[in-house]
Design an enzyme around this catalytic site. Sequence first.
Site, PDB file in Angstrom:
ATOM      1  N   ARG A   1       0.846  -1.176   0.000  1.00 32.44           N
ATOM      2  CA  ARG A   1       0.000   0.000   0.000  1.00 32.44           C
ATOM      3  C   ARG A   1       0.894   1.242   0.000  1.00 32.44           C
ATOM      4  NH1 ARG A   1      -2.070  -3.539   3.951  1.00 32.44           N
ATOM      5  NH2 ARG A   1      -4.176  -4.316   3.495  1.00 32.44           N
TER       6      ARG A   1
ATOM      7  N   HIS B   1      -4.113  -8.942   3.331  1.00 35.80           N
ATOM      8  CA  HIS B   1      -5.556  -8.947   3.516  1.00 35.80           C
ATOM      9  C   HIS B   1      -5.921  -9.840   4.698  1.00 35.80           C
ATOM     10  CE1 HIS B   1      -6.551  -7.757  -0.929  1.00 35.80           C
ATOM     11  NE2 HIS B   1      -6.341  -6.715  -0.153  1.00 35.80           N
TER      12      HIS B   1
ATOM     13  N   HIS C   1      -2.691   2.515  -6.157  1.00 32.91           N
ATOM     14  CA  HIS C   1      -3.342   1.220  -5.982  1.00 32.91           C
ATOM     15  C   HIS C   1      -3.366   0.399  -7.272  1.00 32.91           C
ATOM     16  CE1 HIS C   1      -4.669   0.167  -2.028  1.00 32.91           C
ATOM     17  NE2 HIS C   1      -5.640  -0.592  -2.487  1.00 32.91           N
TER      18      HIS C   1
ATOM     19  N   ARG D   1      -0.641  -2.008  -7.086  1.00 37.26           N
ATOM     20  CA  ARG D   1      -1.029  -3.096  -6.179  1.00 37.26           C
ATOM     21  C   ARG D   1      -1.974  -4.063  -6.894  1.00 37.26           C
ATOM     22  NH1 ARG D   1      -1.377  -4.355  -0.648  1.00 37.26           N
ATOM     23  NH2 ARG D   1      -3.442  -4.882   0.178  1.00 37.26           N
TER      24      ARG D   1
ATOM     25  N   TYR E   1      -9.527 -10.088  -7.293  1.00 34.77           N
ATOM     26  CA  TYR E   1      -8.487 -10.204  -8.311  1.00 34.77           C
ATOM     27  C   TYR E   1      -8.612 -11.481  -9.143  1.00 34.77           C
ATOM     28  CZ  TYR E   1      -6.331  -6.491  -5.628  1.00 34.77           C
ATOM     29  OH  TYR E   1      -6.096  -5.301  -4.979  1.00 34.77           O
TER      30      TYR E   1
ATOM     31  N   LYS F   1      -1.671  -2.450   8.101  1.00 36.13           N
ATOM     32  CA  LYS F   1      -2.811  -1.934   8.856  1.00 36.13           C
ATOM     33  C   LYS F   1      -2.964  -2.683  10.177  1.00 36.13           C
ATOM     34  CE  LYS F   1      -5.809  -0.343   5.078  1.00 36.13           C
ATOM     35  NZ  LYS F   1      -7.132  -0.523   4.434  1.00 36.13           N
TER      36      LYS F   1
END
Length: 297
Positions: free
Chosen positions: A148, A269, A243, A246, A278, A172
């Site tokens: 990210r 994730h 992004h 990514r 994806y 995150k």
Amino acid sequence: MQGYDEAMLSFLQYLQLEKNYSDYTIDYYRQDINEFLLFISEQAINGLHMVSYFDARLYLTKLYSKNLAKKSIARKTSCLRSFYKWMMREEMVDENPFTMVALPKKEQKLPQFLYEEEIVQLLASIPETTLGQRNLALIELLYATGMRVSECCGLQIKDIHFALETILVHGKGKKDRYIPFGKYAANALHKYMNGARKELMKKAEHDYVFVNSRGEPITPRGIRHILKQTIEHACVDGKLYPHMLRHSFATHLLNNGADMRSVQELLGHENLSSTQIYTHITKDQLQKVYQSSHPRA
């Protein structure tokens, strides 16, 4: 409004310190809450604790009347739901008026990505200058790791392990993960850190990997500006935002045989459902499958 502001500031500190949200995300929360506080003032509601389910529905109707995207309305509603959930925990309010407010269904859009030949064209267009060395290393690393943009901005020298060709990424929610990177990114990083970065850091001193022209740590806004300039110079159709690299990282891995769980781990994730966006197949891959599988292709 003073009491409202204090509640908001305490909530934003909670997001920063306990949830480890990025500055970019916290700015969105601040904007969304400020808009709701303005709505409260316009409706002459005497405090956050006085907001009812009816008021929450009225606010949602106001958002729809502005013709905002469903994604934006969902984000604003989710923000206020979290804000009230936190205030209930802190015993500032007795109930959450947004608990029963339904979030608008998100529009299912396929993630935008670059084809492999477009990536090559993009990287080949970057000039051999001081800032060009930085830009090449930045884009190579974003594409090589799928990081990210906030993770890239926070990357420090100690996080890069050249011998193992891996990077420690601080994701995150304070969740760390290791991501490998290949020889192209390694070569670009070596060249940048031994050349351009030292040149840019003459008047600065810190351990962040990527810096701006003044030697200061680069920001997400700075990265977006770099990508915009790079794609214009490369004459590649469309826009390029962080992004997309990514998305390209994940798409190319899956199209070349990587399994879903591994890609989930690399992307950081929490849920596999986030990675499943994806599973779309590119036109090239679709053509290959058709040619190899259909009996009359």
